[in-house]
Enzyme design. Structure first.
Site, PDB file in Angstrom:
ATOM      1  CE  LYS A 190       5.427 -20.201  14.127  1.00  0.00           C
ATOM      2  NZ  LYS A 190       4.028 -20.293  13.351  1.00  0.00           N
ATOM      3  CE  LYS A 196       8.715   7.110 -12.376  1.00  0.00           C
ATOM      4  NZ  LYS A 196       7.244   5.682 -12.457  1.00  0.00           N
TER       5      LYS A 196
END
Ligand code: NAD
Length: 322
Positions: free
Chosen positions: A174, A244
């Protein structure tokens, strides 16, 4: 058989109501408790009994659920002198549906075990709508046999009850889920602020990216190709090209004067991975740096991953997986 439910708030009231519908059909009784007595009115109107304390509830019940705000309330309900431990019958089971601390649930589990009582953590995911409609995931940690014995009750509360592992495993799952969500939100706020400042209309931007590879897949599905099997070659998308892209994005942020804490951190991870000589590896290879920092190596068997995807398939429109 009598079933107890403690904590009838935003989530608990609906979960208890759905459980009550099932109990009425199967001739079991419901006993409820909340510090705010009125929270139980709707359940009492349908035949439930309101107990005077968690202990009094526990004395009557074979299985008990609780949906409480957090660790202090669960600790009090479980361990106080008027709490569950003082009243539960030997062999009875307590499922904590709250989002709780794994350390605390393990402590309660150990104290319960000494008295022949069962405690399982069973946090839920789906929000108030899910609690109402029953479209709710429940992640259970504890003894698998006790989970299996009570599966019908769990199925009355949610449509995706799943055994995760030993005590605490549900709470860990959780916390991973919610933490992922808020980290993603932080990143989304950042990149959308950059996009909107970059001149794109917010809804047009959202619609565009929602149709992209990330937008069309399920949030965690991207982990099955590289991260889980620990396989970063051959590259689906080379790190050099992704690096990039992130350089261009963070440059745009700088041009626009947008602070990009998350993106710059991700870019730094990718640069570190480039410096390792991983430029031809997959663009997810920087994820290995974090695994290295904690001394983990992941090698999940691809066959097990395939079977998990067959059990619960990817989104229909995901271009990577259809
Ligand atoms: P809530 O505050 O609406 O409900 C909590 C209920 O517990 C209230 O009715 C309150 O009176 C009662 N309570 C508090 N202390 C008590 C005590 N000592 N004894 C008996 N009753 C007590 O909270 P909620 O939103 O229903 O959340 C319950 C749990 O579920 C939390 O652990 C939460 O993190 C988790 N959860 C919430 C959501 C959500 O979207 N609301 C989603 C998933 C999980």
């Amino acid at each position: 058989m009598k079933v107890g439910f403690i904590g009838l708030g935003t989530m608990g009231a609906s979960m208890a109501a759905n459980l009550q519908t099932y109990l009425l059909k199967s001739n079991h009784g419901l006993v409820v408790y909340d510090v705010n007595r009125q929270a139980g009115d709707a359940h009492v109107a349908k035949g439930a009994t309101f107990a005077e304390s968690p202990k009094a509830l526990a004395e009557q019940c074979d299985v008990i659920f609780a949906s409480l705000p957090g660790p202090p309330e669960v600790e009090a309900v479980a361990l106080d002198k008027d709490g569950l431990l003082a009243g539960m019958k030997k062999g009875a089971a307590f499922f904590d549906l709250s989002t709780n601390s794994p350390t605390l649930v393990r402590k309660i589990h150990a104290l319960f075990a000494e008295k022949g009582l069962h405690m399982l953590d069973a946090p839920v995911s789906g929000g108030p709508n899910g609690a109402r409609s029953g479209k709710l995931a429940l992640w259970i940690g504890g003894e698998e046999r006790v989970y299996n014995e009570h599966k019908a009750f769990l199925d009355a509360i949610g449509d995706q009850a799943r055994y995760v592992g030993p005590i605490g495993a549900g709470s860990v799952a959780k916390l991973v889920h919610n933490c992922a969500g808020y980290c993603i939100n932080t990143a989304l706020a950042e990149v959308f602020s950059m996009g909107i400042k970059g001149g794109v209309e917010p809804l047009a931007l959202w619609e565009a990216v929602r149709g992209g590879a990330r937008g069309r897949g399920r949030t965690f599905d991207g982990m099955v190709d590289q991260f889980l099997p620990g396989k970063y070659e051959p590259a689906q998308f080379a790190l050099k090209l992704a690096h990039k892209d992130m350089r261009l994005a963070t440059e745009l942020g700088r041009e626009l004067g947008v602070p990009m804490r998350v993106a710059n951190m991700a870019y730094a991870e990718m640069t570190e991975a480039m410096n390792r000589g991983w430029e031809k590896k997959d663009s997810r290879s920087p994820m290995q740096l974090q695994l290295e920092r904690v001394g983990l190596e992941l090698k999940v068997d691809p066959q097990r991953i395939k079977e998990a995807l067959e059990r619960d398939p990817p989104a229909k429109g995901d271009p990577k997986r259809s």
